[in-house]
Design a protein around this motif. Sequence first.
Motif, PDB file in Angstrom:
ATOM      1  N   ASN A  15      39.491  59.409  35.997  1.00 35.59           N
ATOM      2  CA  ASN A  15      38.650  59.326  37.189  1.00 35.59           C
ATOM      3  C   ASN A  15      37.223  59.027  36.734  1.00 35.59           C
ATOM      4  N   PRO A  16      36.906  57.746  36.462  1.00 33.55           N
ATOM      5  CA  PRO A  16      35.589  57.404  35.920  1.00 33.55           C
ATOM      6  C   PRO A  16      34.461  57.993  36.754  1.00 33.55           C
ATOM      7  N   ILE A  17      33.502  58.606  36.078  1.00 36.84           N
ATOM      8  CA  ILE A  17      32.417  59.284  36.786  1.00 36.84           C
ATOM      9  C   ILE A  17      31.323  58.301  37.199  1.00 36.84           C
ATOM     10  N   THR A  18      31.233  57.174  36.490  1.00 39.47           N
ATOM     11  CA  THR A  18      30.347  56.086  36.885  1.00 39.47           C
ATOM     12  C   THR A  18      31.183  54.817  36.965  1.00 39.47           C
ATOM     13  N   ASP A  19      30.675  53.800  37.637  1.00 40.76           N
ATOM     14  CA  ASP A  19      31.429  52.560  37.799  1.00 40.76           C
ATOM     15  C   ASP A  19      31.560  51.840  36.462  1.00 40.76           C
ATOM     16  N   PRO A  20      32.777  51.690  35.934  1.00 39.09           N
ATOM     17  CA  PRO A  20      32.956  50.970  34.674  1.00 39.09           C
ATOM     18  C   PRO A  20      32.908  49.462  34.889  1.00 39.09           C
ATOM     19  N   ASP A  21      32.813  48.721  33.805  1.00 43.51           N
ATOM     20  CA  ASP A  21      32.875  47.266  33.860  1.00 43.51           C
ATOM     21  C   ASP A  21      34.301  46.873  34.232  1.00 43.51           C
ATOM     22  N   PRO A  22      34.514  46.293  35.418  1.00 40.14           N
ATOM     23  CA  PRO A  22      35.896  45.995  35.834  1.00 40.14           C
ATOM     24  C   PRO A  22      36.619  45.061  34.885  1.00 40.14           C
ATOM     25  N   SER A  23      35.892  44.183  34.203  1.00 41.54           N
ATOM     26  CA  SER A  23      36.541  43.215  33.326  1.00 41.54           C
ATOM     27  C   SER A  23      37.055  43.846  32.044  1.00 41.54           C
ATOM     28  N   ARG A  24      36.569  45.056  31.722  1.00 39.80           N
ATOM     29  CA  ARG A  24      36.969  45.671  30.459  1.00 39.80           C
ATOM     30  C   ARG A  24      37.584  47.054  30.645  1.00 39.80           C
ATOM     31  N   TYR A  25      37.632  47.545  31.863  1.00 37.53           N
ATOM     32  CA  TYR A  25      38.153  48.884  32.093  1.00 37.53           C
ATOM     33  C   TYR A  25      39.667  48.914  31.959  1.00 37.53           C
ATOM     34  N   HIS A  26      40.169  49.917  31.253  1.00 39.02           N
ATOM     35  CA  HIS A  26      41.605  50.181  31.176  1.00 39.02           C
ATOM     36  C   HIS A  26      41.865  51.562  31.747  1.00 39.02           C
ATOM     37  N   TRP A  27      42.967  51.685  32.474  1.00 36.27           N
ATOM     38  CA  TRP A  27      43.320  52.930  33.154  1.00 36.27           C
ATOM     39  C   TRP A  27      43.351  54.118  32.201  1.00 36.27           C
ATOM     40  N   PHE A  28      43.736  53.904  30.956  1.00 36.60           N
ATOM     41  CA  PHE A  28      43.847  55.005  29.996  1.00 36.60           C
ATOM     42  C   PHE A  28      42.499  55.611  29.623  1.00 36.60           C
ATOM     43  N   LEU A  29      41.395  54.933  29.941  1.00 36.87           N
ATOM     44  CA  LEU A  29      40.103  55.296  29.358  1.00 36.87           C
ATOM     45  C   LEU A  29      39.156  56.037  30.306  1.00 36.87           C
ATOM     46  N   GLY A  30      39.564  56.304  31.533  1.00 32.57           N
ATOM     47  CA  GLY A  30      38.664  56.962  32.483  1.00 32.57           C
ATOM     48  C   GLY A  30      38.475  58.444  32.186  1.00 32.57           C
ATOM     49  N   ASP A  31      37.307  58.985  32.548  1.00 35.08           N
ATOM     50  CA  ASP A  31      37.032  60.417  32.382  1.00 35.08           C
ATOM     51  C   ASP A  31      38.094  61.238  33.113  1.00 35.08           C
TER      52      ASP A  31
ATOM     53  N   THR B 281      35.676  47.854  45.921  1.00 34.53           N
ATOM     54  CA  THR B 281      36.738  46.910  45.615  1.00 34.53           C
ATOM     55  C   THR B 281      36.314  46.045  44.433  1.00 34.53           C
ATOM     56  N   THR B 282      37.179  45.940  43.431  1.00 35.06           N
ATOM     57  CA  THR B 282      36.901  45.108  42.262  1.00 35.06           C
ATOM     58  C   THR B 282      38.130  44.286  41.953  1.00 35.06           C
ATOM     59  N   GLU B 283      37.991  43.390  40.961  1.00 37.27           N
ATOM     60  CA  GLU B 283      39.125  42.576  40.552  1.00 37.27           C
ATOM     61  C   GLU B 283      40.073  43.330  39.641  1.00 37.27           C
ATOM     62  N   ASN B 284      39.708  44.541  39.232  1.00 37.38           N
ATOM     63  CA  ASN B 284      40.582  45.338  38.377  1.00 37.38           C
ATOM     64  C   ASN B 284      41.471  46.215  39.261  1.00 37.38           C
ATOM     65  N   PRO B 285      42.811  46.033  39.207  1.00 42.69           N
ATOM     66  CA  PRO B 285      43.681  46.798  40.114  1.00 42.69           C
ATOM     67  C   PRO B 285      43.629  48.300  39.876  1.00 42.69           C
ATOM     68  N   TYR B 286      43.225  48.734  38.674  1.00 39.47           N
ATOM     69  CA  TYR B 286      43.152  50.161  38.398  1.00 39.47           C
ATOM     70  C   TYR B 286      41.856  50.800  38.882  1.00 39.47           C
ATOM     71  N   LEU B 287      41.066  50.016  39.628  1.00 38.43           N
ATOM     72  CA  LEU B 287      39.885  50.552  40.292  1.00 38.43           C
ATOM     73  C   LEU B 287      39.991  50.400  41.803  1.00 38.43           C
ATOM     74  N   ASN B 288      41.185  50.048  42.275  1.00 39.39           N
ATOM     75  CA  ASN B 288      41.413  49.827  43.705  1.00 39.39           C
ATOM     76  C   ASN B 288      42.515  50.733  44.235  1.00 39.39           C
ATOM     77  N   GLY B 289      42.620  50.796  45.551  1.00 37.70           N
ATOM     78  CA  GLY B 289      43.683  51.576  46.173  1.00 37.70           C
ATOM     79  C   GLY B 289      43.655  53.019  45.710  1.00 37.70           C
ATOM     80  N   ASN B 290      44.822  53.597  45.487  1.00 36.20           N
ATOM     81  CA  ASN B 290      44.848  54.984  45.051  1.00 36.20           C
ATOM     82  C   ASN B 290      44.706  55.132  43.542  1.00 36.20           C
ATOM     83  N   TYR B 291      44.464  54.054  42.843  1.00 33.63           N
ATOM     84  CA  TYR B 291      44.068  54.151  41.443  1.00 33.63           C
ATOM     85  C   TYR B 291      42.549  54.347  41.323  1.00 33.63           C
ATOM     86  N   ALA B 292      41.816  54.019  42.368  1.00 32.45           N
ATOM     87  CA  ALA B 292      40.364  54.138  42.335  1.00 32.45           C
ATOM     88  C   ALA B 292      39.959  55.606  42.224  1.00 32.45           C
ATOM     89  N   PRO B 293      38.840  55.885  41.558  1.00 30.54           N
ATOM     90  CA  PRO B 293      38.397  57.284  41.419  1.00 30.54           C
ATOM     91  C   PRO B 293      37.901  57.860  42.733  1.00 30.54           C
TER      92      PRO B 293
END
Length: 519
Positions: free
Chosen positions: A72-88, A30-42
């Motif tokens: 689907n980021p393969i490693t945990d990205p920085d939640p403060s800078r992660y954008h949904w468009f940028l995951g592996d 769980t992070t403060e970035n919504p695109y790393l939570n719920g069904n957006y999480a990898p």
Amino acid sequence: MDKRIHPKIVAQQPWTAHDYCMTTVAPTRTTENPYLNGNYAPVREETTALDLQITGTVPEYLDGRYLRTGPNPITDPDPSRYHWFLGDGMAHGLRLCDGDARWYRNRWVRSADVARKLGEHWRGGPSDGGFDFAANTNIIGQGGRTLAIVEAGARPYELTDELETVGPSDFCGTLFGGYSAHPKRDPVTGELHAVSYSPMRGNIVQYTVTGVDGKVRRTIDIRLKAQTMMHDFSLTERYVVLYDLPVALDLRDRAHTAVGKAAAGVLTRLAERHAAPDFVLRRAMRQSEQGGGGPSGGMPYRWAPERQARVGVMPREGSASDIRWFEVQPCYVFHPLNAYDVTSPEGDSIVLDVVRHSSVFASGTSLVPGTQSLDRWTVDLAAGKVHEERLDDTAQEFPRVDERRVGRAHRYGYAVSYTAGSTGISAPDAILKHDLYAKTTQSVAFGPGREPGEFVFVPSGDDVPEDDGVVMGFVYDRSTDRSDLVLLDGQTMETVATVHLPVRVPHGFHGNWVPTERS
């Protein structure tokens, strides 16, 4: 310490309901970035599941693969800078044949960076097709190949029928400097039309036509006033339609000091109007294979209301000098539904049905801020203006049309509707069927806690009516933390079959039905 990642590849033989219930899914952080939570999480596992359970009946005419991809980021990205468009990118696929669901698979696209992180040997391949990145936006079949594609100067990746990575592709040596996430297939010729952009190409976008042999046969460079994020375009029988909308390149977010931001501002002004020489671009593309994967500093674009929004109309067999530009109200279009030509005694026009965002990248990271609608733009070629009309004001995205109607007049369209969520992003809640003749919209929900993604239409035959077939897509169930492939009757929108998966498929971007080719 060995920090390499070794994802668990879960291979399942034919399984029972008991096996299904016992399937475990790796927990997500769980992070403060919504695109790393719920069904957006990898997800953390690559799965092969065979002989899947089905509720209902899969139509016998379905013989092929439903494919879909997403970040689907393969490693945990920085939640403060992660954008949904940028995951592996991770590809998901499900094989249907003879009324059965033969298998489900998910696999990361093995870019050089992803292969390194998995501790695998990267197979390599041609480098002139674009920057190295695990393509995460769309997945298509063309010329007997399966291609994961993305935009912004990154290269396509070829996959096997079972989603293992073959390697990067430059379309047999005919593609240079990246491709689009949204090619349009002409339903008559089978050729792919695309409009591609790249931050290193400055204000130049490139229109290409790729044949059924997988080779680019036509390329036209088009010079804009300045660099923009041209995510998609429209195609008619006679025209290519460009969306030059107020999203501007902005590299300042990648700098962490006042001096750095000032320098980034200068670099932005240079980059948005001047293309890098080809030899510089070739070197940068080769070097990208040695870097750290995709960009990690957020999206390098901003909302730019000071720019005039406009659409450009170019004859399909014309050149950049033939483009006519038409002003529209400030907005952004990620995805058009479809477009077609209209001939009348009063003069020719082009109908553009689009999902219109009032703005993007103005704040936060949300793709779907709840201010988008389905609109119709009618480009009056004689009067030189665009008439804008609201078709449906439901918040929606990921519009799809019967692929047989691409560039032709259409009656029906399908999209995902959204409601405001508590996490700062909108939540998908239903599938919409638009009847543009009757001017009605039907909404289909899947029950509490069930979230649909993009649905695609598959006709029951070559010459059947426009909505005679099924509409299919993944639906996530929060109560089980798993997903299903749901098939709806295209005419009634009632569920005809549900294919149950032992894992969840994270919310992603685009997919397609790829029929089995017969020799």
